[in-house]
Design an enzyme around this catalytic site. Structure first.
Site, PDB file in Angstrom:
ATOM      1  N   ASP A 175      47.625  84.469   8.250  1.00 22.98           N
ATOM      2  CA  ASP A 175      47.976  84.808   6.867  1.00 22.98           C
ATOM      3  C   ASP A 175      47.477  86.198   6.498  1.00 22.98           C
ATOM      4  OD1 ASP A 175      49.243  82.453   6.620  1.00 22.98           O
ATOM      5  OD2 ASP A 175      47.593  81.432   5.580  1.00 22.98           O
ATOM      6  N   CYS A 176      46.298  86.553   6.990  1.00 19.23           N
ATOM      7  CA  CYS A 176      45.760  87.877   6.655  1.00 19.23           C
ATOM      8  C   CYS A 176      46.268  88.967   7.602  1.00 19.23           C
ATOM      9  CB  CYS A 176      44.247  87.841   6.602  1.00 19.23           C
ATOM     10  SG  CYS A 176      43.494  86.915   7.939  1.00 19.23           S
TER      11      CYS A 176
END
Ligand code: SF4
Ligand code: SF4
Lengths: 127, 490
Positions: free
Chosen positions: B127-128
């Protein structure tokens, strides 16, 4: 002078080197021999001034003769590590007073051993 | 007596006296140590040799969208990524997946030469860090940091190599011809840094050094450090390194490696240091070992000094054998001269170590599966005190299902041992307390001993368990013939 001699299935069985030596009265130094049942390759060293005479006799005896003129060369990859020094059979390499590895290329017999050993791939035969 | 501060002040003024280690030998011979110590402020030492334990940390900065590297290749040489998102470590001996005779060392060299290399990476896709792959070209200018960090460099001295076998061996010590056809050796002997400060008074953690043309630092003793076969862990900024002092290479049949130029300035603080820097090749000894025997402990052929090795010939079994160095004295001398120049010009100041490196250390062999040690077979010992009653001891054996109770004092120091047989005997003779029946002369083992030693002790004394103790005789555990048989499947 270094000569590369090529023998075929007939000449390879005869004592050609000794015969040439006797006929010409010239010492012939065998530096490298790669002789099989059907053919062979020998590198010999003969005194410069007798080379032509020796060559003539050898050719008469149906040996293929080639003068070795291509000698080892080096590019500037060389770091003067000296690994080639103990590998070369004819002591082409040595450390000079500056601790650089110096080459006496005229002694090279074209065996190629040093090329495979040099860690920086600095050595080659010029084409 | 001089201090580093005084020497640095002289560097600032331009009045410092710097000589190379080679020049220092002559000065010490001519003037003696006292005078040399007064005249000379700094001795520059140097080495230039293939140093396999070398690599570079690189931080690339973030891509858009950002990526966390799962795997990364520079010119098809894979680097280590198990750190933060875009940090990698590229090792010198890592082999290219596509090109022959090419590896991490060559990538490092190309970067120092100012060339671009291709960077290919795949990411985890989090996600990051959503990105899953990237392909780009980078040069040293493009990256944030490129720091060379080498776990083991600048060997003080090294074992020379020869080959008794019938075949050619291609090794990290170069090509070794059959039947003792040649000898190869590494290290620069009397001009090599650590040989000029064997007590490690000025060469230590924090010492500023010359690393491939850049200012670098010693960050600790190197791996396998074992004086007089000392090694150093060093770091330096790859962006400041000069092509003259770094060269990628390839040892046929072994791997890529890299020649590095390392120079260490030694401040001549007192007579003792002056004396140390006067060391000559004939005082530096090593051994010639036989690579024809493919074992860890290769047999020693003979002792030899660096003076003999540098002479170009050594005698083995009555024959003169030709010798090749693997380190370049020519470039090592260039390193010493360059460092001397930098100090004279006021571009390089000396620093004292913030901590000394170890002066004695043993280089342990690898713990291998085949050589199993006592610790692996050790189980917890149920220990008792010597004033315990026989009854309680018997109860404990039944409860804990053991047949041996080592007897210890308050400090856990072994005093004796009680077996189930001793308990039976106690009952027949009417003994009341453990100390009356315990065996005081206990056969023991240490945790690091090979299990074979424990087995032979068990057999020799015809017993079924051995307390495992440390060197203060404190009980660490117990090995029983039962556990050994179970674990070895016999
Ligand atoms: S082995 Fe190669 S690098 Fe080393 S001295 Fe010989 S030519 Fe130079
Ligand atoms: S090829 Fe190399 S090893 Fe062979 S003779 Fe010539 S210089 Fe020596």
């Amino acid at each position: 002078m270094l000569l590369l001699l090529r023998f075929d299935s007939k000449t390879v069985r005869e004592p050609i080197i000794s015969m040439t030596s006797i006929k010409t009265g010239t010492p012939i130094n065998i530096l490298k021999a790669d002789v099989g049942a059907r053919r062979g390759e020998i590198i010999v060293e003969v005194p410069e001034e007798r080379a032509k005479e020796v060559e003539k006799i050898l050719i008469e005896m149906e040996v293929e003769v080639q003068e070795i003129t291509k000698t080892i060369a080096r590019n500037d990859n060389c770091v003067h590590c000296g690994l080639c020094i103990s590998i070369c059979p004819t002591e082409v390499f040595r450390l000079n007073g500056e601790n650089k590895v110096e080459m006496k290329t005229e002694k090279c017999i074209h065996c190629g051993a040093c090329i495979k050993v040099c860690p920086t791939m600095a050595l080659y035969f010029p084409i | 007596m001089k201090s580093i501060e005084e020497i640095n002040a002289k560097i600032r003024e331009g009045s410092v006296c710097v000589v190379t280690a080679k020049e220092m030998k002559e000065i010490v011979t001519e003037m003696g140590t006292k005078k040399a110590a007064k005249e000379v402020d700094v001795v520059t030492t140097g080495t230039f040799g293939a140093m396999c334990s070398t690599g570079v940390f690189i931080n690339f900065g973030h891509a858009d969208p950002p990526i966390k590297f799962k795997r990364v290749w520079l010119n098809d040489v894979e680097a280590y990524t198990g750190m933060a998102a875009v940090d990698i470590f590229l090792g010198a001996t890592k082999i290219s997946e596509t090109r022959e005779f090419y590896g991490g060392a060559h990538v490092i060299e190309e970067l120092v030469f100012g060339k671009e290399v291709e960077m290919r990476a795949i990411g985890f896709g989090t996600d990051c860090y959503p990105r899953k792959e990237i392909l780009t070209s980078i040069s040293l200018q493009d990256v944030n940091q490129a720091v060379m960090v080498n776990p083991r460099n600048a060997y003080q001295r090294y074992r020379a190599a020869t080959n008794s076998s019938e075949r050619i061996l291609r090794t990290y010590m170069g090509t070794l011809l059959p039947n003792y056809g040649n000898v190869t050796f590494a290290g620069t002997g009397e001009i090599s840094p650590m040989n000029n400060d064997p007590e490690f008074r000025t060469i230590g953690i924090g010492t500023r050094i010359f690393l491939c043309g850049a200012r670098g630092y010693i960050i600790g003793e190197g791996t396998q450090h074992s004086p007089p076969f000392g090694t150093l862990m060093v770091k330096g900024n790859l962006k400041e390194m000069k092509p003259d002092f770094l060269k990628a290479c390839y040892f046929p049949g072994y791997a890529p490696s890299i020649f590095l130029g390392i120079g260490i300035p030694i401040p001549v603080l007192d007579d003792e240091i002056a004396k140390a820097t006067g060391i000559k090749d004939d005082e530096i000894k090593t051994t010639i070992i036989d690579f024809g025997v493919p074992r860890r402990d290769r047999p020693t052929v003979r002792e030899v000094s660096y003076a003999e090795l540098k002479s170009g010939k050594v005698e083995i079994n009555g024959q003169d054998v030709r010798v090749s160095p693997l380190s370049s004295y020519y470039i090592a001398e260039k390193v010493m001269k360059e460092l001397k120049k930098m100090i004279e010009k006021g571009e390089f100041f000396l620093s004292m170590p913030v901590e000394r490196v170890k002066r004695n250390e043993i280089f342990k062999p690898m713990k291998q599966r085949e050589i199993r040690i006592v610790r692996e077979f050790m189980t917890k010992a149920v220990t008792i005190n010597e004033d315990l009653s026989i009854e309680d001891a018997a109860m404990l054996m039944i409860q804990k299902n053991v047949n041996h109770l080592p007897v210890v004092d308050k400090e856990k120091v072994l005093k004796g041992i009680v077996t189930s047989w001793d308990i039976a005997k106690a009952i027949t003779v009417g003994a009341r307390r453990v100390e009356e029946v315990m065996t005081r002369d206990v056969v023991t083992v240490f945790p690091d001993e090979p299990i074979a030693i424990a087995i032979s002790k068990l057999e020799k004394y015809d017993i079924s368990a051995l307390p495992v103790i440390d060197n203060k005789k404190r009980v660490l555990g117990i090995v029983t013939s039962e556990t050994i048989s179970k674990m070895l499947g016999v």
